[in-house]
Scaffold this motif. Structure first.
Motif, mmCIF file in Angstrom:
data_model
loop_
_atom_site.group_PDB
_atom_site.id
_atom_site.type_symbol
_atom_site.label_atom_id
_atom_site.label_comp_id
_atom_site.label_asym_id
_atom_site.label_seq_id
_atom_site.Cartn_x
_atom_site.Cartn_y
_atom_site.Cartn_z
ATOM 1 N N MET A 144 -8.711 2.690 -4.234
ATOM 2 C CA MET A 144 -7.892 3.900 -4.406
ATOM 3 C C MET A 144 -8.116 4.517 -5.789
ATOM 4 N N PHE B 191 -6.738 -1.838 -3.980
ATOM 5 C CA PHE B 191 -6.197 -0.833 -4.894
ATOM 6 C C PHE B 191 -7.289 -0.214 -5.760
ATOM 7 N N GLU C 268 0.835 -1.191 0.000
ATOM 8 C CA GLU C 268 0.000 0.000 0.000
ATOM 9 C C GLU C 268 0.878 1.252 0.000
ATOM 10 N N HIS C 269 1.924 1.209 0.797
ATOM 11 C CA HIS C 269 2.829 2.359 0.867
ATOM 12 C C HIS C 269 3.515 2.611 -0.481
ATOM 13 N N VAL D 111 2.566 1.719 -3.436
ATOM 14 C CA VAL D 111 1.601 2.147 -4.448
ATOM 15 C C VAL D 111 1.217 3.613 -4.228
ATOM 16 N N GLN D 112 1.013 3.995 -2.964
ATOM 17 C CA GLN D 112 0.699 5.402 -2.663
ATOM 18 C C GLN D 112 1.795 6.325 -3.177
ATOM 19 N N LYS D 113 3.030 5.865 -3.022
ATOM 20 C CA LYS D 113 4.167 6.699 -3.427
ATOM 21 C C LYS D 113 4.328 6.734 -4.936
ATOM 22 N N THR E 282 -10.356 6.483 -1.937
ATOM 23 C CA THR E 282 -9.593 6.278 -0.700
ATOM 24 C C THR E 282 -9.823 4.858 -0.196
ATOM 25 N N TYR E 283 -8.747 4.154 0.076
ATOM 26 C CA TYR E 283 -8.893 2.830 0.673
ATOM 27 C C TYR E 283 -8.960 2.971 2.181
ATOM 28 N N LYS F 30 2.158 5.625 -7.366
ATOM 29 C CA LYS F 30 0.962 5.868 -8.162
ATOM 30 C C LYS F 30 1.033 5.251 -9.559
#
Lengths: 485, 489
Positions: free
Chosen positions: A440, A437, A416-417, A419-421, B246-247, A423
C-alpha cells in the motif's frame, strides 16, 4: 517520582469515539452474522479509564478470518524454552514445527553453536509408524543420542507437537526415566499446538514446567548479595538482553539470571535465590514471578526499557527497591544518559514529529513501545495484541490516547480496513503483515523481530530504534511508489 | 531445600573455555562423524519441512485462490511466515483454528464456520483446502465434511473447493505440493474433457519451485518458441507482485478456466518429475495430448533437452534467440570455467533441484563431492549416481540419502569441500567450515532478491556461475597475501 505522576488522558486530533466505532462497524459489515457477533467484542475505541472492559480477549480464534496467532507450541519453543541457550530443545513430533521455528525469532545466544548453545532444529521427525505405534521409544533413543552428541548441553526440553498429545504418548514418564539414566534434566513440556487459544497457553505451560522441573534445583556457588536480581521476560531479540543487562549492571545491580534470552539453565534454576525479579514481558512470564513470590518470597517489579522517558521512570522505580547507593547510581546514570538520548531525540524528532503509528504485536510491545514513539514526537493511534489477556489491556489502555482503535486478535480484513481508514505513517507488526502494508506504500517495521535489527532495549537500544523508525518513515523509496504514468 | 518434584539440588556450574574448546574440536573429528552417523532417532537440522507448506505454495499459484488450512491456527501462521520471509511478499491464507475440542468432536464445525467466514471476507475464486497434523491424527473425513458444507450452502455452488490430505508425518513439503496440485487439477478439470478438443497449448508444470525468476524465464522461452502455455501453479505474480500503492489479495496465479481446460491440452510437460510424481501419473491417465517428464532444466545439457522436447512436442524449430542464448551461456562457462574447475562442492536440496545442481557442476568441471538429500527415494539415488558415473568429475563423489545438515557438517569438517550449494539453513555449517554458501534453494531468509534471479535455462546457468566464480574471486582478493593482491583475476 514516577508513580506519582498523574496520568493525563491523551487526545488525538480527528479521532473520536464515534468515528472509531463507525470504522469498527464498517469492518464488521463483511462478516457473516455469527462471525460478526464473535468479533465485535474484540474491537473498541479506547477508553483509558475503563481499561480491559473495552475489549474481550484470550478467546478462541474465529475460524477462517486470517488471524495472525500462533499456537501453544510456538509459545513454548519460540518464546520460553527455545531461547535458553545451553539446553537441547527437541521438537517432538513431525518435522515442520521445529523447522518453521528454527532461527526465526532472533533470540540471540552466546556460546558456540552445537557445542555450548543449541540454536538448531532438533526433532524426532515423526513418521506414520510413530503415529501408529507411538513415539515414546523413539524419544528415549533420541534423548540418549542427544546426550552423546551434545555433551555440554545442560539439559533437554521435550516440546510436544500436536500428534504426541493426540496419540496418548507418555512423555512425562519417558523424561523421568531418561533423566535418571542420563543424569541430566529432561523436561517434558506438553505444549501441543491445539491446546488453548494462542501462543499464550504455551507460555503458561512452559512456566509451569519450569516451576515443576527447574526452579530450586540449582544453587549459586557464590554468596548471595543485596543487589542480586533476575531479568525476566526478555528474550534477547537482536541483543536486547545484553543491552538491558549492561544497564542494570551500570546502576550496580547484579543480574544473576536472564529468562530466557541468552539464558542458562543452571542460573534459571537458581533464580529462587535472587532478591528481586525484574520483569519486562509480563504476559509470557508473570506466572513464574508469582510462583517465586509465593514460594520463595521474591518480590517482582514490572519495568519498561523502551525509550528514555520509560527507562528513566523504570530505573527510579527499580532504585526505590534498593539502598541509597543504587539510587545515587541511577540518578548519575540518568543524568549522563539523558544528555546522550537528547542528542538522539534532537536528531530524529524533527523528522518524525506528529507522525502516526499503528501497532499490532504480541507480548508487551503494543503498550511498552508507546513511550518510545512519544519520545520521538510520534503518536500511537491504534494498538492490539495477538494473544493478550484482560490484564494486558488493563496495562495498555491508559498508555494510549482516548478513542484510538483497539483490536484484539485482529483479522487481516480488520487491520487492512483500519489502516485504509486511518492512513498511519508507520505500522509496527509482524512478517505476515509487513508486505501487505508495504504494497500500500506504507512504511512498516516488524516489531516482533525488530526487522533484523536491534537491540531496542535500554539506552543502547533507543538510538537503534530511533534510526530504524526514521529510516522506515522517511525512506525516499516510498516516494517512488506512485508511478507518473 | 528441594524442588517440588523432589529433584536433587546441585551447584550452578559453568562450562569452562577449555571444555568448550575441547568439545568444539571434537565435533570436527572423524570419531564424532561416526557417532553422528550412528544416530537412529534424532534428526538435527533437516533440509525438509512438512507437507502443508508445499500445499500452500501450490495453492498460491492459482488465480483468486485462498489457501485454507484445516487444523490448528499456529500451523497456518508458520507456513505463511516462511513464505513471506522467503519471497518478502504477503502470503494470505486462513485456517479453521481447530483446538482441543476438535480432538473430541472432530473438525467439521470449525471447517464449516471457517469456510463461511473465509468466503465472506476474502471472496476467493477457489478455496484450496489442506490439512495439518491434528485432523490427520484424529481421522477427520474431509470428503464428507465438504459435502456437508455444500449441502448446507456454506460455500457458493460454483466455488471450487479442492482438498488434499497433507499429513506432516509423511513425505515433505514437496509431497504436499504434489498432493495439492493433483487435488486442484482433479477438481478444476472435472467434466471439462471434450472429445476432439485441443487447446493447442502446452501445460507446463514447474513443480515445487520457489524462484519466481524461473517462472518468468520459462514463460520467456515459451514466448520465444511461440508456444502458448498454461503454467500449472504459476506463483510468479503472486510472489513477485509490483508495489504501486495498492494491495491485491490475489495478484496472480493460473487462470482457473485455463487450468480446467488444461485437460484438453496439446501436451503436458513437467520439469519436476520428483515433485509432481503423483500429479503426473494422474495426468498421464486423464489428459489429452502428449505427456513428458523431464529433469529441471539446469545447466546446458538439461536445457538443451528441454528445448528439444518443446521443439518436438510443438513441431517448431528452436528459435534463433535461444540458440544465441545457448552460445552466450557456453561462452560464459568457457570464460569462467577456470574459477570452478576441480572445486569441490557439498550440495543439498529438494530432489529436482539437487539433480540440477549436480548436472550443472559436472558441466563446469566442478566436483559435487557430497550430495545430500534429507528425504529422497531410491529412484533419486539411482539418478544421482548415474549422473556422477557419467562424468570424470563425479569420480569419488558420495551420495548421502536421508541425512540432515548436522551430518553434512561432519562431512565437510572431515572431508572438506570448497563451497556449499543449498538454502539459508546451511549457513552455520558453511561458517564453521569457512567456506561460501550459495543460496540457490528454498528458503532464503538472509539475502535479498535471490528468488528473482533464475537458475533454470541458459540464463540460469550464467547467473549461477557468475555468483559462484565471483565469490571465489572475492575470497582470493579478501584473503590473499598483499604481494599476491593484483589487478587482474
Amino acid at each position: 517520582m514516577a508513580d506519582e505522576v498523574v496520568k493525563l488522558v491523551k487526545k488525538v486530533d480527528g479521532i473520536t469515539r464515534e468515528a472509531t466505532q463507525e470504522m469498527i462497524d464498517e469492518a464488521l459489515v463483511a462478516y457473516p452474522e455469527k462471525g460478526r457477533k464473535k468479533r465485535a467484542p474484540h474491537l473498541a475505541p479506547n477508553d483509558p479509564s475503563a481499561c480491559s472492559t473495552c475489549v474481550k480477549s484470550n478467546r478462541k480464534t474465529v475460524p477462517g478470518v486470517m488471524s495472525a496467532r500462533g499456537c501453544a507450541y510456538a509459545g513454548a519453543k519460540g518464546v520460553v524454552w527455545g531461547p535458553i541457550r545451553d539446553m537441547a530443545h527437541i521438537s517432538h513430533g513431525p518435522v515442520g514445527c521445529g523447522w518453521y521455528s528454527w532461527g526465526t525469532r532472533r533470540n540471540l545466544m552466546s556460546g558456540k553453536n552445537g557445542v555450548t548453545q543449541f540454536a538448531m532444529q532438533m526433532t524426532s521427525d515423526f513418521q506414520e509408524k510413530d503415529i501408529v505405534y507411538g513415539g515414546d521409544k523413539k524419544l528415549a533413543t533420541l534423548l540418549t543420542e542427544t546426550r552423546e552428541l551434545f555433551p555440554l548441553a545442560k539439559g533437554i526440553s521435550v516440546l510436544s507437537e500436536c500428534p504426541v498429545g493426540l496419540i496418548g504418548d507418555d512423555i512425562n514418564s519417558v523424561a523421568r526415566k531418561m533423566s535418571a539414566e542420563l543424569d541430566l534434566p529432561v523436561v517434558p513440556c506438553s505444549c501441543e499446538g491445539f491446546r488453548g487459544v494462542s501462543q499464550s497457553l504455551g507460555h503458561h505451560i512452559s512456566n509451569d514446567t519450569i516451576r515443576d522441573y527447574v526452579i530450586g534445583t540449582r544453587e549459586f556457588t557464590e554468596p548471595a548479595g543485596p543487589h542480586d536480581v533476575a531479568l525476566i521476560g526478555d528474550y534477547n531479540i537482536g541483543g536486547d538482553v545484553w543491552a538491558a543487562k549492561a544497564l542494570l549492571a551500570e546502576i550496580g545491580l547484579n543480574v544473576k539470571a536472564t529468562w530466557t534470552g541468552d539464558g542458562e539453565l543452571d542460573r534459571i534454576a537458581a533464580t529462587h535465590q535472587v532478591k528481586l525479579n525484574l520483569i519486562h514481558c509480563y504476559r509470557s512470564m508473570n506466572y513464574m514471578c508469582r510462583v517465586m513470590e509465593e514460594k520463595y518470597g521474591i518480590p517482582w517489579l514490572e519495568f519498561n526499557f523502551f525509550g528514555p522517558t520509560k527507562i528513566r521512570e523504570s530505573l527510579r522505580a527499580i532504585a526505590a527497591r534498593f539502598d541509597d547507593q543504587i539510587k545515587e547510581n541511577v540518578e548519575r546514570v540518568i543524568a549522563r544518559r539523558d544528555l546522550e538520548m537528547q542528542k538522539v531525540v534532537d536528531e530524529y524528532r524533527p523528522r518524525l514529529e506528529g507522525k502516526r503509528v499503528m501497532l499490532y504485536v504480541g507480548g508487551l510491545r503494543p503498550r511498552h513501545t508507546v513511550g518510545a514513539y512519544e519520545d520521538l514526537g510520534m503518536v500511537v493511534i491504534g494498538a492490539g495484541y495477538e494473544f493478550a489477556h484482560a490484564d494486558d489491556y488493563d496495562r495498555t489502555m491508559p498508555e494510549l490516547p482516548d478513542a484510538t482503535v483497539i483490536y484484539d486478535d485482529a483479522s487481516e480484513h480488520e487491520l487492512e480496513h483500519f489502516v485504509q481508514k486511518l492512513k498511519p505513517d508507520l505500522i509496527g507488526s509482524g512478517i505476515k503483515e509487513k508486505y501487505l502494508f508495504q504494497k500500500m506504500g506504507l512504511p512498516f517495521r516488524q516489531m516482533h523481530s525488530w526487522d533484523y535489527s536491534g537491540p531496542y532495549h535500554a539506552y543502547q537500544g533507543f538510538p537503534v530504534f530511533a534510526r530504524d523508525v526514521d529510516l522506515a518513515v522517511n525512506s525516499p523509496t516510498w516516494k517512488l511508489v506512485k508511478s507518473p504514468f | 531445600m528441594a524442588n517440588s518434584l523432589g529433584l536433587k539440588v546441585l551447584p550452578v556450574t559453568t562450562t569452562s573455555p577449555e571444555e568448550e574448546a575441547r568439545v568444539a574440536a571434537w565435533i570436527d573429528t572423524q570419531e564424532y562423524r561416526e557417532k553422528n552417523f550412528a544416530r537412529q532417532a534424532l534428526v538435527v537440522n533437516p533440509v525438509h519441512a512438512c507437507q502443508p507448506l508445499g500445499a500452500e505454495l501450490c495453492a498460491h499459484g492459482f488465480e483468486g485462490t485462498l489457501p485454507f488450512v484445516h487444523g490448528s491456527q499456529g500451523c497456518a501462521s508458520y507456513y505463511r511466515s516462511t513464505l513471506s520471509r522467503h519471497f518478502r511478499e504477503p502470503a494470505p491464507a486462513v485456517s479453521d483454528a481447530m483446538t482441543e475440542d476438535g480432538a473430541v468432536f472432530g473438525g467439521q464445525a470449525n471447517l464449516h464456520e471457517g469456510l463461511e467466514n473465509a468466503v465472506a471476507l476474502y471472496k476467493p475464486k477457489m478455496l484450496a483446502i489442506f490439512t495439518s497434523c491434528m485432523p490427520e491424527v484424529i481421522g477427520d473425513d474431509l470428503t464428507a465434511f465438504i459435502r456437508n458444507a455444500r449441502s448446507k450452502n456454506l460455500v457458493p455452488r460454483d466455488l471450487p473447493t479442492p482438498y488434499a490430505n497433507t499429513p506432516s508425518f509423511k513425505g515433505t513439503h514437496v509431497t504436499g505440493y504434489d498432493n495439492m496440485l493433483a487435488a486442484i487439477l482433479q477438481t478444476l478439470t472435472e467434466g471439462k474433457k471434450v472429445e476432439g478438443r485441443c487447446t493447442g497449448k502446452l501445460n507446463f508444470i514447474p513443480g515445487f519451485d520457489a524462484n519466481t525468476g524461473n517462472y518468468r524465464d520459462y514463460k520467456r522461452i515459451f514466448e520465444a518458441f511461440g508456444i502458448p502455455a498454461t503454467v500449472l501453479a504459476d506463483i510468479s505474480e503472486t510472489f513477485d507482485s509490483p508495489n504501486d500503492g495498492t494491495y491485491r489479495l490475489y495478484p496472480g496465479g493460473t487462470s482457473l478456466v485455463e487450468a480446467g481446460d488444461s485437460v484438453n491440452g496439446k501436451a503436458t510437460l513437467t520439469v519436476g518429475p520428483h515433485a509432481t510424481a503423483k500429479t503426473f501419473a494422474w495426468i498421464k491417465e486423464q489428459y489429452a495430448g502428449k505427456h513428458a517428464a523431464l529433469p529441471m532444466p539446469m545447466g546446458i545439457a538439461r536445457t538443451d533437452e528441454f528445448l528439444l522436447k518443446l521443439s518436438e512436442l510443438f513441431d517448431r524449430p528452436v528459435p534463433d534467440v535461444l540458440k544465441a542464448e545457448r552460445g552466450r551461456a557456453v561462452d560464459a562457462m568457457t570464460d569462467a570455467q577456470q574459477y570452478m574447475h576441480g572445486k569441490k562442492f557439498a550440495v543439498y536440496g529438494d530432489p529436482d533441484q539437487l539433480l540440477g545442481y549436480v548436472s550443472f557442476l559436472l558441466e563446469m568441471g566442478a566436483v559435487p563431492w557430497h550430495v545430500l538429500c534429507s528425504r529422497g527415494s531410491k529412484k533419486l539415488e539411482k539418478e544421482l549416481q548415474a549422473l556422477l558415473d557419467a562424468s570424470a568429475y563425479g569420480k569419488g563423489c558420495q551420495i548421502w540419502m536421508n541425512r540432515d545438515l548436522w551430518h553434512l557438517r561432519s562431512l565437510v569438517m572431515t572431508d572438506p569441500v570448497d563451497a556449499v550449494i543449498g538454502d539459508t539453513h546451511g549457513k552455520f555449517l558453511a561458517r564453521d567450515a569457512r567456506i561460501p554458501l550459495f543460496r540457490f534453494g528454498f528458503p532464503v531468509f538472509d539475502r535479498v532478491n535471490k528468488h528473482r534471479s533464475p537458475i533454470i535455462g541458459y540464463q540460469g546457468a550464467i547467473n549461477m556461475l557468475t555468483e559462484i566464480c565471483n565469490k571465489f574471486i572475492d575470497l582470493k582478493d579478501d584473503t590473499c597475501e598483499e604481494r599476491f593482491f593484483e589487478m587482474m583475476r
